[in-house]
Structures are given as structure tokens and as C-alpha cells.
Design a protein around this motif. Structure first.
Motif, PDB file in Angstrom:
ATOM      1  N   UNK A   8      62.802  13.602  37.022  1.00  0.00           N
ATOM      2  CA  UNK A   8      63.860  14.406  36.760  1.00  0.00           C
ATOM      3  C   UNK A   8      64.855  13.747  35.921  1.00  0.00           C
ATOM      4  N   UNK A   9      65.725  14.122  35.105  1.00  0.00           N
ATOM      5  CA  UNK A   9      66.957  13.810  34.474  1.00  0.00           C
ATOM      6  C   UNK A   9      67.877  12.994  35.486  1.00  0.00           C
ATOM      7  N   UNK A  10      68.078  11.914  35.304  1.00  0.00           N
ATOM      8  CA  UNK A  10      69.100  11.161  36.141  1.00  0.00           C
ATOM      9  C   UNK A  10      68.396  10.633  37.378  1.00  0.00           C
ATOM     10  N   UNK A  11      67.101  10.592  37.534  1.00  0.00           N
ATOM     11  CA  UNK A  11      66.387  10.238  38.650  1.00  0.00           C
ATOM     12  C   UNK A  11      65.463   9.136  38.132  1.00  0.00           C
ATOM     13  N   UNK A  12      65.326   8.735  37.136  1.00  0.00           N
ATOM     14  CA  UNK A  12      64.341   7.986  36.534  1.00  0.00           C
ATOM     15  C   UNK A  12      64.945   6.490  36.773  1.00  0.00           C
ATOM     16  N   UNK A  13      64.659   5.784  37.903  1.00  0.00           N
ATOM     17  CA  UNK A  13      65.555   4.614  38.320  1.00  0.00           C
ATOM     18  C   UNK A  13      64.569   3.445  38.052  1.00  0.00           C
ATOM     19  N   UNK A  14      65.221   2.141  38.093  1.00  0.00           N
ATOM     20  CA  UNK A  14      64.797   0.953  38.013  1.00  0.00           C
ATOM     21  C   UNK A  14      65.558   0.015  38.576  1.00  0.00           C
ATOM     22  N   UNK A  15      65.071  -0.959  38.883  1.00  0.00           N
ATOM     23  CA  UNK A  15      65.759  -2.437  39.266  1.00  0.00           C
ATOM     24  C   UNK A  15      65.370  -3.613  38.147  1.00  0.00           C
ATOM     25  N   UNK A  16      66.512  -4.345  37.889  1.00  0.00           N
ATOM     26  CA  UNK A  16      66.474  -5.490  37.405  1.00  0.00           C
ATOM     27  C   UNK A  16      67.492  -6.428  37.375  1.00  0.00           C
ATOM     28  N   UNK A  17      67.194  -7.616  36.965  1.00  0.00           N
ATOM     29  CA  UNK A  17      68.115  -8.807  36.953  1.00  0.00           C
ATOM     30  C   UNK A  17      68.475  -9.803  38.278  1.00  0.00           C
ATOM     31  N   UNK A  18      69.063 -10.857  38.213  1.00  0.00           N
ATOM     32  CA  UNK A  18      69.506 -11.422  39.449  1.00  0.00           C
ATOM     33  C   UNK A  18      70.509 -12.405  39.026  1.00  0.00           C
ATOM     34  N   UNK A  19      71.773 -12.085  39.945  1.00  0.00           N
ATOM     35  CA  UNK A  19      73.102 -12.693  39.462  1.00  0.00           C
ATOM     36  C   UNK A  19      73.860 -12.977  40.665  1.00  0.00           C
ATOM     37  N   UNK A  20      75.036 -13.278  40.500  1.00  0.00           N
ATOM     38  CA  UNK A  20      76.107 -13.592  41.498  1.00  0.00           C
ATOM     39  C   UNK A  20      75.416 -14.292  42.696  1.00  0.00           C
ATOM     40  N   UNK A  21      74.563 -15.372  42.525  1.00  0.00           N
ATOM     41  CA  UNK A  21      74.088 -15.926  43.635  1.00  0.00           C
ATOM     42  C   UNK A  21      74.967 -16.865  44.514  1.00  0.00           C
ATOM     43  N   UNK A  22      75.016 -16.766  45.709  1.00  0.00           N
ATOM     44  CA  UNK A  22      76.006 -17.718  46.636  1.00  0.00           C
ATOM     45  C   UNK A  22      74.943 -18.281  47.537  1.00  0.00           C
ATOM     46  N   UNK A  23      75.280 -19.748  47.721  1.00  0.00           N
ATOM     47  CA  UNK A  23      74.404 -20.615  48.700  1.00  0.00           C
ATOM     48  C   UNK A  23      75.376 -20.751  49.894  1.00  0.00           C
ATOM     49  N   UNK A  24      74.694 -20.844  51.205  1.00  0.00           N
ATOM     50  CA  UNK A  24      75.575 -21.112  52.349  1.00  0.00           C
ATOM     51  C   UNK A  24      74.658 -22.178  53.066  1.00  0.00           C
TER      52      UNK A  24
END
Length: 223
Positions: A8-24
Motif C-alpha cells: 500500500x502507498x506509504x507502507x513500502x518500507x526499507x532500511x539502509x545506511x550505518x551512521x553516528x556510531x559511538x564506541x564505549x
């Protein structure tokens, strides 16, 4: 009741990227130190394993299945890393600019962000904050090759494993990984979590306890 509908329009989702990594990095007291920015991060590839079912039999038939514990692990890929990560990779600085390898590998925690995209919002539909606790990297290969006509930066990678910890929340098994989705919780909650892990002008970056993240996240679910 309604018939199922796909894409449905507006529900075609996907994921991408890796950013703003913080190390502890974990200290000798077992607590995670102040966060540092990890620039040059390429990817965090998750590769959980375990949760395998062992069949048991009785009366000449399958009686039950016993599930093994699940292990959260994966691979970190980056072009560079902060100096603080050296001790996590088994490197010690014995004098300014002088390093020795094959030392104790220090555990660490990590937070990073991935984007959520959609057909109507592009890559701005939302984002996820990923929390990893009690990670340790294994020795990894580094390939240094001569510079040719098309120079390429050396890509580094580390396989990591984790040790689970109690969640502090009844009904949940020990775990080492947690994710918070901005499309499911309020903007205020996301800001509160980011202020903790990324720091503010008034407060240093720190890795919250797993139970603390859960309490904050549960307090701001979107209706």
C-alpha cells in the motif's frame, strides 16, 4: 474484517545506511567509559547464530524440541577507527606513537543508527538506534597492497561476539542487543536516548544500562 493488501502507498518500507556510531570501551571496573565518535564506519553486519532445535524422541516418535541459546555476533567494517578502539583490537601504546599487538582484547559497547525509508518519504521515514553490549572482536586480517593507477583505501573488518546480560525486565531473557525504532516511539524518547549516548553541551556521552533503555523506550510509545 478486511482483506489483506500488499504494498500500500506509504507502507513500502526499507532500511539502509550505518551512521553516528559511538564506541564505549569497558574499564577494569566493568563499567563502560565515556563514548567516543567512530568516524569511518562502513557497516555493522549482524549474523546471529544458535537457537537451533535438538529433537528428542519417545515412544518411537518425535517427543519435543529443545532450543539452544541464541548468540548475537557479526562483523564490523570500517576505513578507520578511534584510538580508543586499539585496546579492543588487542593493541597497546607503550610510548607515544609506538604500539604492540597481541595484547588483551578489551570488551566494548556500541551504538549506531540506521535509516528507515519509504515510497513516500524517501530515506526520511525514520531511523533506528541499535545498542550492542559486551562485545569483543577477534583477530582479523588486514591487507596492505601497493598503490596502483586506481588507489583504494584499505577496508578493515573485525568479527565480533557478545556476552549476554540480564535485562532487568521480568519475562525477558538475557541479551546483548537492543533496537529502538523512531517510527514506533515518540520524538521525545528518541531525543532522550540520543542525548544519553551521543552527549550534549552539558553532559558527556555514556552507555546506559539495558534496563534503563527499556524503561525510557516503554515510556514513550506512539499511540
Amino acid at each position: 474484517m478486511a482483506k489483506l493488501m500488499w504494498d500500500k502507498i506509504g507502507e513500502r518500507l526499507f532500511e539502509l545506511g550505518t551512521s553516528n556510531t559511538a564506541l564505549f570501551v569497558q574499564g577494569v571496573d566493568g563499567k563502560f567509559g565515556t563514548g567516543v565518535a567512530w568516524s569511518g564506519m562502513q557497516a555493522v553486519k549482524q549474523a546471529p547464530e544458535g537457537a537451533e532445535v535438538t529433537k528428542i524422541y519417545a515412544d518411537n516418535q518425535e517427543y519435543a524440541g529443545l532450543e539452544s541459546a541464541e548468540k548475537f555476533k557479526g562483523t564490523i567494517e570500517a576505513f578507520m577507527y578511534p584510538d580508543e578502539f586499539m585496546q579492543c583490537d588487542g593493541t597497546a601504546e607503550v610510548a607515544p606513537g609506538v604500539y604492540v599487538g597481541q595484547q588483551r582484547r578489551v570488551p566494548f559497547a556500541m551504538v549506531y543508527k540506521t535509516l528507515i525509508g519509504s515510497d513516500t518519504s524517501g530515506i526520511d521515514a525514520g531511523y533506528k538506534l541499535h545498542f550492542i553490549w559486551n562485545a569483543k572482536v577477534a583477530p582479523s586480517a588486514k591487507d596492505y597492497t601497493t598503490i596502483g593507477e586506481t588507489p583504494e583505501a584499505t577496508a578493515l573488518s573485525w568479527a565480533f561476539d557478545t556476552t549476554t546480560m540480564e535485562t532487568g525486565v521480568e519475562g525477558l531473557r538475557p541479551m546483548a542487543y537492543f533496537v529502538v525504532d523512531s517510527t514506533k516511539v515518540s520524538t521525545g524518547v528518541m531525543k532522550q536516548l540520543e542525548d544519553i549516548v551521543y552527549g550534549t553541551e552539558a553532559a558527556e556521552s555514556k552507555m546506559p544500562k539495558l534496563s534503563e533503555v527499556i524503561v525510557i523506550a516503554k515510556g514513550g510509545a506512539k499511540p
